[in-house]
Motif scaffolding. Structure first.
Motif, short mmCIF file in Angstrom:
data_model
loop_
_atom_site.label_atom_id
_atom_site.label_comp_id
_atom_site.label_asym_id
_atom_site.label_seq_id
_atom_site.Cartn_x
_atom_site.Cartn_y
_atom_site.Cartn_z
N SER A 75 6.34 55.55 -38.67
CA SER A 75 6.37 55.31 -37.28
C SER A 75 7.64 56.34 -36.56
N GLY A 76 8.79 55.90 -36.92
CA GLY A 76 10.20 56.00 -36.53
C GLY A 76 10.91 54.97 -35.93
N ARG A 77 10.32 54.01 -36.24
CA ARG A 77 10.40 52.91 -35.93
C ARG A 77 10.96 52.01 -37.45
N ARG A 78 11.97 50.78 -37.23
CA ARG A 78 12.82 49.86 -38.74
C ARG A 78 12.88 49.09 -38.29
N TRP A 79 12.70 48.10 -39.08
CA TRP A 79 12.85 46.48 -38.40
C TRP A 79 13.87 46.23 -39.79
N LEU A 80 14.76 45.64 -39.47
CA LEU A 80 16.45 44.51 -40.04
C LEU A 80 16.05 43.61 -40.29
N VAL A 81 16.19 42.69 -41.39
CA VAL A 81 15.65 41.40 -41.93
C VAL A 81 17.20 41.13 -42.34
N ASP A 82 17.16 39.86 -41.88
CA ASP A 82 18.32 39.08 -42.10
C ASP A 82 18.11 37.87 -42.56
N PRO A 83 17.59 37.74 -43.57
CA PRO A 83 16.82 36.30 -44.00
C PRO A 83 17.30 34.79 -43.92
N ILE A 84 19.01 34.73 -44.33
CA ILE A 84 19.73 33.74 -44.05
C ILE A 84 20.85 33.85 -43.93
N SER A 85 21.48 34.14 -42.47
CA SER A 85 22.39 35.28 -41.47
C SER A 85 23.21 33.57 -41.60
N GLY A 86 24.36 33.57 -42.64
CA GLY A 86 25.15 32.44 -42.48
C GLY A 86 24.90 31.83 -43.83
N THR A 87 24.94 32.20 -45.21
CA THR A 87 24.12 31.92 -46.54
C THR A 87 25.33 30.82 -46.82
N ALA A 88 26.79 30.96 -46.29
CA ALA A 88 26.95 30.20 -46.94
C ALA A 88 27.33 28.39 -46.35
N ASP A 89 26.85 28.73 -45.05
CA ASP A 89 26.69 27.61 -44.20
C ASP A 89 25.71 26.63 -44.69
N PHE A 90 23.98 27.97 -44.69
CA PHE A 90 22.73 26.77 -45.61
C PHE A 90 23.34 26.41 -46.67
N VAL A 91 24.67 26.87 -47.75
CA VAL A 91 24.28 26.97 -48.65
C VAL A 91 25.17 25.13 -48.88
N HIS A 92 25.96 25.08 -48.10
CA HIS A 92 27.19 24.14 -47.87
C HIS A 92 26.32 23.00 -46.40
N GLY A 93 25.03 22.92 -46.21
CA GLY A 93 24.55 21.96 -45.48
C GLY A 93 25.13 22.38 -44.31
N ARG A 94 25.74 23.14 -43.41
CA ARG A 94 25.96 23.50 -42.11
C ARG A 94 24.77 24.11 -41.14
N PRO A 95 23.85 23.13 -40.31
CA PRO A 95 22.63 24.11 -39.55
C PRO A 95 23.02 24.66 -39.10
N SER A 96 24.27 25.32 -39.28
CA SER A 96 24.32 26.26 -37.98
C SER A 96 24.04 27.92 -38.66
N TYR A 97 23.13 28.34 -39.87
CA TYR A 97 22.65 29.82 -39.89
C TYR A 97 21.44 30.12 -39.93
N SER A 98 20.84 30.71 -39.47
CA SER A 98 20.22 31.94 -38.48
C SER A 98 19.20 32.36 -39.38
N VAL A 99 17.90 32.91 -39.11
CA VAL A 99 17.00 33.53 -39.29
C VAL A 99 16.65 35.28 -38.35
N ASP A 100 18.02 36.11 -39.09
CA ASP A 100 17.48 37.31 -37.26
C ASP A 100 17.12 37.91 -38.27
N LEU A 101 15.75 38.52 -38.01
CA LEU A 101 15.11 40.35 -37.12
C LEU A 101 15.01 40.75 -35.74
N ALA A 102 15.53 42.08 -36.27
CA ALA A 102 15.22 43.56 -35.14
C ALA A 102 15.23 44.42 -35.72
N LEU A 103 14.23 44.60 -34.03
CA LEU A 103 13.45 46.45 -33.91
C LEU A 103 14.99 47.26 -33.86
N GLU A 104 15.17 47.82 -34.69
CA GLU A 104 16.51 48.11 -34.47
C GLU A 104 16.88 49.41 -33.03
#
Length: 245
Positions: A75-104
């Motif tokens: 289609s000429g379109r591309r989605w970008l996925v960062d499944p857990i942005s801030g993995t270090a926060d996620f791993v260490h129990g800090r709730p500031s991680y995010s799930v990021d999805l972008a249509l480029e």
């Protein structure tokens, strides 16, 4: 565009529920990739769910994720996925991680499930923040004094600014697009297109600016302070450009 935004919100929020459940249960296994960054089973589960939903609903679109090989579309379109942005926060129990999805280049959704916050923006649609059922239009600050600028610094190679006030860097993008801070500077090895997938759309649709100032240095600001801050962080001989260009 509204159809794409609604779809992106639905997929990102569903995927974020997977991340939130894993966060609540505690991370069972962490491994390190070749570049030294951390990855968990939750990263893979979240990305797999996003890929599955996109394949079902938009089979002609390409998908490029941080953890799996790229699926090229027609289609000429591309989605970008960062499944857990801030993995270090996620791993260490800090709730500031995010799930990021972008249509480029077109829209961006960043869900922070453990905080109940979603930031979403689309070109020409503005930027909005959802806190539970409450929705607000996101706008950057109007601060134009460099000496009073509130700046968040990230990365292993933080610049010495000499001016402005360095503040806590937690939730920096959320605080930037809602006027809580005036600029965010990320510097150091490891910045990639997934880290920057959502940033330009979110910040620019909230009225700010984003510039790549040399190798592995990204400046996001409210706009009035941008050129002055760029002069402090850009290295001689490096032509600033737009992230991802």
């Amino acid at each position: 565009m509204w159809t794409d935004m609604c779809l992106a919100l639905r997929i990102a929020r569903e995927a974020a529920e997977v991340a939130d459940r894993a966060f609540a249960e505690g991370v069972a296994e962490v491994r390190h990739k070749a570049d030294g960054s951390e990855v968990t089973a939750a990263d893979l589960a979240v990305e797999d769910l996003v890929r599955q939903r996109l394949a079902e609903l938009l089979p002609d679109d390409g998908v490029h994720g941080e953890e799996r090989p790229e699926r090229r579309g027609t289609s000429g379109r591309r989605w970008l996925v960062d499944p857990i942005s801030g993995t270090a926060d996620f791993v260490h129990g800090r709730p500031s991680y995010s799930v990021d999805l972008a249509l480029e280049g077109a829209l961006a959704v960043s869900v922070m499930p453990s905080l109940g916050i979603t930031i979403a923006a689309g070109r020409g649609m503005g930027c909005r923040v959802f806190r539970g059922r409450h929705e607000e239009v996101a706008r950057v600050s109007t601060q134009d004094s460099l000496d009073h600028a509130r700046v968040c610094l990230h990365g292993k190679r933080k610049p010495v600014l000499g001016r402005g006030v360095v503040v806590d860097g937690s939730l920096s993008v959320l605080r930037l697009v809602t006027g809580g801070v005036d600029a965010v500077i990320a510097a150091g090895a490891g910045l990639d297109e997934f880290d920057l997938a959502c940033l330009p759309v979110l910040v620019e649709e909230a009225g700010g600016r984003v510039t790549a100032a040399g190798d592995d240095v990204v400046l996001a600001s409210n706009g009035p302070l941008h050129d002055a801050l760029l002069g402090l962080v850009a290295r001689p001989g490096v032509e600033p450009g737009t992230p991802g260009s």
